[in-house]
Design a protein around this motif. Structure first.
Motif, PDB file in Angstrom:
ATOM      1  N   GLY A 157       0.789  -1.223   0.000  1.00 36.28           N
ATOM      2  CA  GLY A 157       0.000   0.000   0.000  1.00 36.28           C
ATOM      3  C   GLY A 157       0.821   1.273   0.000  1.00 36.28           C
ATOM      4  O   GLY A 157       0.272   2.367  -0.165  1.00 36.28           O
ATOM      5  N   LEU A 158       2.141   1.162   0.162  1.00 35.01           N
ATOM      6  CA  LEU A 158       2.981   2.355   0.317  1.00 35.01           C
ATOM      7  C   LEU A 158       2.904   3.313  -0.874  1.00 35.01           C
ATOM      8  O   LEU A 158       2.773   4.527  -0.674  1.00 35.01           O
ATOM      9  N   PRO A 159       2.979   2.852  -2.135  1.00 29.21           N
ATOM     10  CA  PRO A 159       2.971   3.804  -3.249  1.00 29.21           C
ATOM     11  C   PRO A 159       1.630   4.492  -3.467  1.00 29.21           C
ATOM     12  O   PRO A 159       1.563   5.441  -4.262  1.00 29.21           O
ATOM     13  N   MET A 160       0.562   4.056  -2.790  1.00 33.39           N
ATOM     14  CA  MET A 160      -0.756   4.608  -3.034  1.00 33.39           C
ATOM     15  C   MET A 160      -0.891   6.037  -2.514  1.00 33.39           C
ATOM     16  O   MET A 160      -1.739   6.797  -2.989  1.00 33.39           O
ATOM     17  N   ARG A 161      -0.082   6.404  -1.537  1.00 29.79           N
ATOM     18  CA  ARG A 161      -0.140   7.764  -1.010  1.00 29.79           C
ATOM     19  C   ARG A 161       0.731   8.670  -1.885  1.00 29.79           C
ATOM     20  O   ARG A 161       1.921   8.387  -2.087  1.00 29.79           O
ATOM     21  N   PRO A 162       0.204   9.777  -2.429  1.00 28.67           N
ATOM     22  CA  PRO A 162       0.975  10.637  -3.331  1.00 28.67           C
ATOM     23  C   PRO A 162       2.300  11.104  -2.728  1.00 28.67           C
ATOM     24  O   PRO A 162       3.309  11.178  -3.436  1.00 28.67           O
ATOM     25  N   GLU A 163       2.300  11.426  -1.428  1.00 25.41           N
ATOM     26  CA  GLU A 163       3.541  11.868  -0.791  1.00 25.41           C
ATOM     27  C   GLU A 163       4.607  10.777  -0.828  1.00 25.41           C
ATOM     28  O   GLU A 163       5.799  11.050  -1.010  1.00 25.41           O
ATOM     29  N   ASN A 164       4.170   9.523  -0.670  1.00 23.23           N
ATOM     30  CA  ASN A 164       5.113   8.408  -0.714  1.00 23.23           C
ATOM     31  C   ASN A 164       5.653   8.201  -2.121  1.00 23.23           C
ATOM     32  O   ASN A 164       6.840   7.919  -2.309  1.00 23.23           O
ATOM     33  N   ALA A 165       4.764   8.326  -3.094  1.00 26.78           N
ATOM     34  CA  ALA A 165       5.189   8.145  -4.483  1.00 26.78           C
ATOM     35  C   ALA A 165       6.261   9.159  -4.856  1.00 26.78           C
ATOM     36  O   ALA A 165       7.239   8.845  -5.540  1.00 26.78           O
ATOM     37  N   GLU A 166       6.101  10.405  -4.383  1.00 29.69           N
ATOM     38  CA  GLU A 166       7.083  11.449  -4.664  1.00 29.69           C
ATOM     39  C   GLU A 166       8.432  11.111  -4.047  1.00 29.69           C
ATOM     40  O   GLU A 166       9.488  11.286  -4.677  1.00 29.69           O
ATOM     41  N   GLU A 167       8.426  10.611  -2.812  1.00 30.81           N
ATOM     42  CA  GLU A 167       9.675  10.239  -2.155  1.00 30.81           C
ATOM     43  C   GLU A 167      10.345   9.061  -2.859  1.00 30.81           C
ATOM     44  O   GLU A 167      11.568   9.000  -2.961  1.00 30.81           O
ATOM     45  N   LEU A 168       9.552   8.112  -3.362  1.00 32.69           N
ATOM     46  CA  LEU A 168      10.105   6.955  -4.074  1.00 32.69           C
ATOM     47  C   LEU A 168      10.836   7.399  -5.337  1.00 32.69           C
ATOM     48  O   LEU A 168      11.907   6.869  -5.674  1.00 32.69           O
TER      49      LEU A 168
END
Length: 458
Positions: A371-382
């Motif tokens: 579920g981690l990439p589902m949050r936009p803030e997480n996707a940006e950090e990735l």
């Protein structure tokens, strides 16, 4: 990239040039801004430098950079030199003008812009420069230009530090530079007076593969630091930076300096101003080139842990599981975090964890929760963290692989197939949009998957 009769050439004069990141900077800028220009490295010996500069002008080359060992010698081959470059005694950028090239030093301008981006002011601050080479001279010029109160130059050979201090004091007509023998660094303690230093690490000590080397290995010294800037960017976090952070200081590497010195050169060649959002695009591309982290995303059961372990072993990388990292930091299981504080708290914890990792790690294979990439803030950090690989698995394979696994609530109860398909339909578009590459894994053995993945990242 479309090369035609109107394409202008840019280049780099150096020896060696094989590992330069300059083509990443300038060719990305040309692509993003739509300029019909190509940047290539030119392996140029000291004996051939004069002919190379003359030949470049005769060949209508728009502009060039100069790197080791030519930053000083190339000055004799230019028709004009910028005042700042004269004071520093080194040129790294050649701009085409009538009759030849004009020289600039964008290293110190790049470092100055890096400090501005990070909100670091040198006005009326005390600074320390570790080292007294060419880079230290550029840093010293910038410190004076930005209003430092005192600048201490520490070096193993006092004579070199004295040379920079004398030249800069004379140029700026004020006595703010003080040379100090490196072995006598404890003299700085007497200058402390509750006002912490901004420290610039300008030597090559700590450069990969000598990651655990550091100029000063004394915790008390780092207690005096407010901000530490290491001009090295490989490794991404040097021991100098780590010691700064462990003692409460902010710490930054030299990657943004490299970015901005390149951008300023590009601005000079084309008489333009590059916006910060364009700079961010280039920086994120540089991050992937330097850090070489590999991030595995995908649905549970896709094999992130298995594939990650095999890839890390093949490449000699570290391996990090984000969920396990969070559990270790929190001192409890993720299920307990969910039960005690809820999913929203956990997702914010994931984001904070990614930001923390972004500040330090390199050459690591990172396995993420589904579920981690589902949050936009997480996707940006990735995207900042490294190359994102989506391991694409079919629903029936997930159910087959995880049948009997009682640790996953999703797979318990009735209608497991329906629940898996529904969640995968929701997540798959996000996985695909956030990934740099998609690798199908259903029906394939681990070695085959690893072979494809390694080919992509290398």
């Amino acid at each position: 990239m479309n090369i035609d009769g109107k394409t202008r050439l840019l280049g780099l004069l150096g020896d060696p040039v094989e590992h330069t990141m300059s083509p990443v900077i300038h060719n990305t800028l040309s692509d993003v801004l739509g300029f019909n220009e190509v940047y290539v490295p030119f392996h140029t010996t000291s004996e051939g430098l004069k002919n190379a500069v003359k030949g470049a002008y005769d060949l209508n080359i728009l502009g060039m950079n100069a790197t080791v060992p030519h930053k000083n010698a190339v000055m004799d081959m230019l028709v004009d030199i910028d005042a700042g470059a004269k004071a520093i005694g080194a040129v790294n950028t050649l701009v085409r003008v009538e009759g030849g090239y004009k020289g600039y030093n964008t290293d110190m301008m790049g470092l100055s812009r890096e400090l501005d981006v990070y909100g670091i002011s040198l006005k009326e601050r005390n600074a320390v420069i570790l080292g007294a080479g060419g880079a230290a001279r550029a840093v010293a010029y910038m410190c004076a230009a930005k209003g430092c109160k005192k600048v201490f130059i520490l070096n193993r050979t006092l004579q070199k530090a004295e040379g920079i201090a004398s030249d800069m004091n004379r140029y700026f007509k004020k006595d703010i530079f003080l040379p100090v023998l490196l072995a006598d660094y404890e003299k700085l303690y007497d200058e402390y007076n509750d006002e912490k230093f901004v420290v610039f690490q300008s030597t090559s000590i700590g450069l990969a593969p000598h990651n655990e080397d550091v100029v000063i290995d004394d915790s008390r010294f780092y207690e005096l630091i407010d901000v530490g800037i290491d001009l090295i960017y490989n490794p991404f976090e040097t021991k100098f930076m780590r010691l700064c952070r462990e003692n409460g200081a902010k710490a930054y590497n030299g990657l943004r300096m490299l970015l901005y010195q390149g951008i300023i050169a590009y601005e000079l060649w084309n008489n333009i101003s590059v916006a910060e959002d364009v700079a961010d695009i280039v920086y994120n591309k540089m991050l992937k080139s330097v850090r070489k982290n590999i991030i595995l995303i995908g649905f549970m059961g896709c094999g992130k842990t298995t594939v990650g372990t095999a890839v890390a072993g093949r490449l000699g990388y570290n391996l990090l599981d984000v969920d396990l990292y969070i559990e270790k930091e929190a001192g409890c299981s993720i299920s307990q975090i969910f039960a005690d504080k809820g999913e929203q708290y956990f997702r914010e914890l994931e984001t904070d964890t990614l930001k923390k990792l972004n500040a330090s790690i390199s050459h690591t294979v990172i396995s993420t929760g589904g579920g981690l990439p589902m949050r936009p803030e997480n996707a940006e950090e990735l995207r900042k963290l490294g190359t994102v690989i989506y391991l694409d698995v079919q629903p029936e394979e997930v159910i087959r692989r995880l049948s009997g696994d009682t640790s996953r609530p999703l797979l318990q109860g009735d209608d497991v197939e329906r629940k898996v398909n529904r969640l995968m339909d929701e997540r798959r578009p996000v996985y695909e949009s956030e990934a740099d590459c998609v690798i199908p894994v259903t029906g394939r053995d681990v070695e085959e998957i690893v072979d494809e993945l390694v080919c992509i990242v290398e």
